[in-house]
Design an enzyme around this catalytic site. Structure first.
Site, PDB file in Angstrom:
ATOM      1  N   ARG A 148      55.998  59.923   9.090  1.00 55.29           N
ATOM      2  CA  ARG A 148      54.863  59.037   8.839  1.00 55.29           C
ATOM      3  C   ARG A 148      54.465  59.140   7.369  1.00 55.29           C
ATOM      4  O   ARG A 148      54.704  60.160   6.718  1.00 55.29           O
ATOM      5  CB  ARG A 148      53.676  59.415   9.731  1.00 55.29           C
ATOM      6  CG  ARG A 148      53.972  59.364  11.232  1.00 55.29           C
ATOM      7  CD  ARG A 148      52.791  59.883  12.030  1.00 55.29           C
ATOM      8  NE  ARG A 148      53.025  59.837  13.469  1.00 55.29           N
ATOM      9  CZ  ARG A 148      53.524  60.859  14.179  1.00 55.29           C
ATOM     10  NH1 ARG A 148      53.821  62.001  13.573  1.00 55.29           N
ATOM     11  NH2 ARG A 148      53.721  60.736  15.474  1.00 55.29           N
ATOM     12  N   LYS A 172      50.648  64.951  13.639  1.00 52.20           N
ATOM     13  CA  LYS A 172      49.351  64.764  14.293  1.00 52.20           C
ATOM     14  C   LYS A 172      48.956  66.037  15.034  1.00 52.20           C
ATOM     15  O   LYS A 172      49.781  66.696  15.665  1.00 52.20           O
ATOM     16  CB  LYS A 172      49.423  63.591  15.275  1.00 52.20           C
ATOM     17  CG  LYS A 172      49.567  62.229  14.598  1.00 52.20           C
ATOM     18  CD  LYS A 172      49.556  61.111  15.619  1.00 52.20           C
ATOM     19  CE  LYS A 172      49.620  59.743  14.950  1.00 52.20           C
ATOM     20  NZ  LYS A 172      49.594  58.641  15.929  1.00 52.20           N
ATOM     21  N   HIS A 245      55.592  52.220   7.579  1.00 55.13           N
ATOM     22  CA  HIS A 245      56.019  52.406   8.965  1.00 55.13           C
ATOM     23  C   HIS A 245      57.299  51.633   9.263  1.00 55.13           C
ATOM     24  O   HIS A 245      58.019  51.963  10.205  1.00 55.13           O
ATOM     25  CB  HIS A 245      54.894  51.976   9.916  1.00 55.13           C
ATOM     26  CG  HIS A 245      54.603  52.997  10.971  1.00 55.13           C
ATOM     27  ND1 HIS A 245      54.137  54.263  10.675  1.00 55.13           N
ATOM     28  CD2 HIS A 245      54.744  52.962  12.327  1.00 55.13           C
ATOM     29  CE1 HIS A 245      53.982  54.948  11.793  1.00 55.13           C
ATOM     30  NE2 HIS A 245      54.353  54.180  12.806  1.00 55.13           N
ATOM     31  N   ARG A 248      60.109  53.870   9.033  1.00 54.93           N
ATOM     32  CA  ARG A 248      60.140  54.715  10.243  1.00 54.93           C
ATOM     33  C   ARG A 248      60.790  53.937  11.390  1.00 54.93           C
ATOM     34  O   ARG A 248      61.609  54.485  12.150  1.00 54.93           O
ATOM     35  CB  ARG A 248      58.711  55.136  10.590  1.00 54.93           C
ATOM     36  CG  ARG A 248      58.563  56.051  11.805  1.00 54.93           C
ATOM     37  CD  ARG A 248      57.112  56.539  11.858  1.00 54.93           C
ATOM     38  NE  ARG A 248      56.714  57.136  13.119  1.00 54.93           N
ATOM     39  CZ  ARG A 248      56.897  58.407  13.440  1.00 54.93           C
ATOM     40  NH1 ARG A 248      57.509  59.221  12.585  1.00 54.93           N
ATOM     41  NH2 ARG A 248      56.471  58.892  14.583  1.00 54.93           N
ATOM     42  N   HIS A 271      56.991  62.305  18.488  1.00 54.74           N
ATOM     43  CA  HIS A 271      56.241  61.640  19.555  1.00 54.74           C
ATOM     44  C   HIS A 271      55.971  62.614  20.699  1.00 54.74           C
ATOM     45  O   HIS A 271      56.891  63.317  21.141  1.00 54.74           O
ATOM     46  CB  HIS A 271      57.024  60.446  20.110  1.00 54.74           C
ATOM     47  CG  HIS A 271      56.994  59.246  19.217  1.00 54.74           C
ATOM     48  ND1 HIS A 271      57.934  58.241  19.276  1.00 54.74           N
ATOM     49  CD2 HIS A 271      56.137  58.878  18.232  1.00 54.74           C
ATOM     50  CE1 HIS A 271      57.651  57.309  18.377  1.00 54.74           C
ATOM     51  NE2 HIS A 271      56.570  57.686  17.728  1.00 54.74           N
ATOM     52  N   TYR A 280      61.748  51.444  20.591  1.00 55.24           N
ATOM     53  CA  TYR A 280      62.873  51.279  19.675  1.00 55.24           C
ATOM     54  C   TYR A 280      64.203  51.038  20.395  1.00 55.24           C
ATOM     55  O   TYR A 280      65.243  50.969  19.765  1.00 55.24           O
ATOM     56  CB  TYR A 280      63.020  52.521  18.788  1.00 55.24           C
ATOM     57  CG  TYR A 280      61.803  52.774  17.929  1.00 55.24           C
ATOM     58  CD1 TYR A 280      61.509  51.957  16.844  1.00 55.24           C
ATOM     59  CD2 TYR A 280      60.944  53.829  18.193  1.00 55.24           C
ATOM     60  CE1 TYR A 280      60.398  52.172  16.056  1.00 55.24           C
ATOM     61  CE2 TYR A 280      59.819  54.061  17.405  1.00 55.24           C
ATOM     62  CZ  TYR A 280      59.561  53.233  16.341  1.00 55.24           C
ATOM     63  OH  TYR A 280      58.451  53.447  15.560  1.00 55.24           O
TER      64      TYR A 280
END
Length: 299
Positions: A148, A172, A245, A248, A271, A280
């Site tokens: 990210r 995150k 993004h 990404r 994730h 994806y």
């Protein structure tokens, strides 16, 4: 208690107990402030006075503003969590957002760049300048790792291991993961760090440990990365708008197109849920053509 004070207490709770990112904290605070403004318009004096009918009216105002389904879902999720906090603190007896249903997700295929488009981007930067070296390293690393933009901006010099070709990424919730990078990204990083970055440091703080710097010699911000990518795309024949993004998205799409398993891609992207990675699993026209040519007897 004052509604704005309760909002601040909730943000502190998210920061200290939930270890939420700065992006989440800012986003949630903004949503609650918007809800407080709605309460003031409706002359609702306390959170405990909000009813389900008030919630439905609030959601109607969001739809009138033509917010996307994703944004509406974010408002509901935020305020639902906020009321759970208020119930825990004995400020509210029930959660009026508990009955609000989340809108169905839009099944949008992420926009990614084709290999030919990426080759154009990789050939734009002027590698004899400090900023050109930085831009090249930035492009190569974002595409090579799929990290990210916030993770990229927070990357430190000590997080890079050239010997085994990995970076330590803090994602995150301060979750850390190791992500490999290839020889192109490695070469671009070394060139920038050994040359261009030292030149940029002259304008700033010589003790700065972040990898990517702006022209002032200080840490590059996510907004700064977006500006850089926008300027680079203008120098190519690519007609679409670009954002970090998208690199990404390209990383994940190209891995899956070339046979990588979805669990590995999930881990590389950081994730928590596999459902986040499944967006994806679309196939590109190029891959369809290869499959057709390889397996159809009359291709």
């Amino acid at each position: 208690m004052n509604v704005k004070i309760l909002c601040q207490l909730f943000v502190q709770y998210l920061q200290l107990e939930k270890n939420s990112s700065q992006y989440t904290l800012g986003s949630y605070e903004k949503i609650i402030e918007q809800f407080i403004a709605f309460m003031e318009q409706q002359e609702i004096t306390s959170f405990s006075s909000v009813s389900y009918s008030d919630v439905r009216l609030y959601l109607t105002t969001l739809h009138d503003k033509q917010l996307s389904r994703r944004s509406v879902s974010k408002h509901i999720s935020c305020l639902r969590s906020f009321y759970r906090f208020l119930m825990r603190e004995n400020v509210a007896k029930d959660n009026p957002f508990a009955l609000a249903s989340l809108p169905k997700k839009e099944s949008l295929i992420p926009r990614f760049l084709y290999k030919e488009e990426l080759e154009q981007l990789f050939g734009i930067s002027k590698l004899d300048t400090a900023l050109g070296q930085r831009n090249q390293a930035l492009l190569e690393l974002l595409y090579a790792t799929g990290i990210r933009v916030s993770e990229c901006c927070n990357l430190k010099l000590n997080d890079i291991d050239y010997q085994i070709g990995t970076i330590l990424v803090t994602g995150k919730g301060n979750k850390q993961r190791y992500v490999p990078f290839g020889k192109f990204a490695g070469k671009a990083l070394q060139t920038y760090i050994e040359d261009g970055r030292n030149k940029l440091l002259i304008n700033g703080n010589s003790t700065e440990d972040k990898v990517f710097l702006n022209f002032r010699g200080t840490q590059l911000t996510p907004r700064g990365v977006r500006v850089i990518l926008s300027k680079l795309i203008e120098e190519t024949s690519i007609t679409c708008k670009i954002h970090p993004h998208m690199l990404r998205h390209s990383f994940a799409t190209h891995l899956l197109d070339n046979g990588a398993d979805i669990r590995s891609v999930q881990e590389l992207l950081g994730h928590s849920n596999l459902s986040s990675t499944q967006i994806y699993t679309h196939v590109t026209k190029e891959r369809l053509q290869k499959v057709y040519n390889a397996h159809h007897p009359r291709a």
